[in-house]
Design an enzyme around this catalytic site. Structure first.
Site, short mmCIF file in Angstrom:
data_model
loop_
_atom_site.label_atom_id
_atom_site.label_comp_id
_atom_site.label_asym_id
_atom_site.label_seq_id
_atom_site.Cartn_x
_atom_site.Cartn_y
_atom_site.Cartn_z
N HIS A 164 -4.45 -63.30 56.55
CA HIS A 164 -5.72 -62.87 55.96
C HIS A 164 -6.74 -62.78 57.10
O HIS A 164 -6.90 -63.72 57.87
CB HIS A 164 -6.19 -63.89 54.92
CG HIS A 164 -7.16 -63.32 53.93
ND1 HIS A 164 -8.37 -62.76 54.30
CD2 HIS A 164 -7.09 -63.19 52.57
CE1 HIS A 164 -9.01 -62.33 53.23
NE2 HIS A 164 -8.26 -62.58 52.16
N HIS A 165 -7.42 -61.65 57.17
CA HIS A 165 -8.36 -61.42 58.27
C HIS A 165 -9.56 -62.37 58.20
O HIS A 165 -10.26 -62.59 59.20
CB HIS A 165 -8.84 -59.97 58.26
CG HIS A 165 -9.19 -59.45 59.61
ND1 HIS A 165 -9.37 -60.25 60.72
CD2 HIS A 165 -9.41 -58.17 60.04
CE1 HIS A 165 -9.66 -59.51 61.76
NE2 HIS A 165 -9.71 -58.25 61.39
N ALA A 166 -9.79 -62.96 57.03
CA ALA A 166 -10.91 -63.88 56.88
C ALA A 166 -10.72 -65.14 57.70
O ALA A 166 -11.68 -65.78 58.12
CB ALA A 166 -11.11 -64.24 55.41
N THR B 222 -9.48 -58.14 53.39
CA THR B 222 -8.51 -57.52 54.29
C THR B 222 -7.45 -58.51 54.74
O THR B 222 -7.76 -59.63 55.14
CB THR B 222 -9.22 -56.97 55.56
OG1 THR B 222 -10.25 -56.08 55.17
CG2 THR B 222 -8.22 -56.26 56.46
#
Length: 220
Positions: free
Chosen positions: A193-195, A30
């Protein structure tokens, strides 16, 4: 273990975001985009007063605002995930003759005047070279993408990377200024980036960026 003074490998055994990173890279990859408006009233006035161009100041300010937020500086180096001490802005150069752009980059410097001089030097030396990359060559491993659409403003802008893997730096897009009730605003879109980054990190970033924009006398 520190590879060098600019890159620190991340220990997944102790990194608080380890599970989050795994989830948003392996289970549900995501990324997301946030659009805001930055008040550039004071900044624009002061830069004009001092004879500085806005775009290189924008590059410096965004890079500076990320400096104290490790989650926005997570990247890969030789297959190793780590945090960079400092990022390098990579930005497009627009060519009037064929309406294409080439990617150029300028190493960050803590002092704005030094960065500004390096930017001017790079544009003079490489700004007219055509192709995807400018004649300066491939950006450094710690380079992130930052751009501006000067021809129109926007309320929403979303960047789609079509499945590029192992790229975790934020990407930035600014738009044309809007004047309202005596103030000047700049739309700014940030894709992350959601990471590696959540909304809280972006909150810290926006606060830092607006603070330096409001007080240019502290760094000019």
């Amino acid at each position: 273990m520190i590879c060098d003074e600019g890159f620190v490998p991340i220990n997944m055994g102790t990194w608080p975001r380890a599970q989050v990173f795994y989830y948003y890279t392996q289970i549900a990859p995501t990324s997301y985009t946030v659009n805001v408006r930055m008040d550039v009233t004071v900044l624009r006035h002061k830069l004009k007063q001092r004879g500085f161009k806005f775009f290189p100041a924008y590059l410096w300010l965004v890079t500076k605002a990320m400096q104290g937020i490790d989650e926005l500086k997570v990247g890969m180096r030789d297959g190793v995930l780590g945090t960079w001490k400092q990022l390098t802005p990579a930005y497009p150069q627009f060519h009037q003759d064929d309406k294409t752009t080439s990617l150029l980059w300028t190493e960050f410097r803590e002092d704005f005047s030094g960065f500004y001089e390096n930017y001017e030097r790079d544009v003079k030396a490489h700004g007219n070279s055509h192709g995807v990359l400018s004649s300066k060559g491939i950006p450094l491993s710690n380079a992130y993408i930052i751009s501006c659409i000067p021809w129109f403003t926007f309320q929403s802008f979303s960047l789609h990377n079509h499945g590029i893997k192992d790229y975790y730096f934020p990407s930035f897009e600014a738009g044309k200024f809007v004047e309202e009730e005596g103030k000047v605003f700049m739309p700014l879109s940030v894709t992350v980036h959601h990471a590696t980054a959540d909304g809280y990190q972006l909150k810290l970033f926006f606060e830092s960026l607006q603070g330096t924009m409001n007080h240019p006398e502290e760094w000019l």
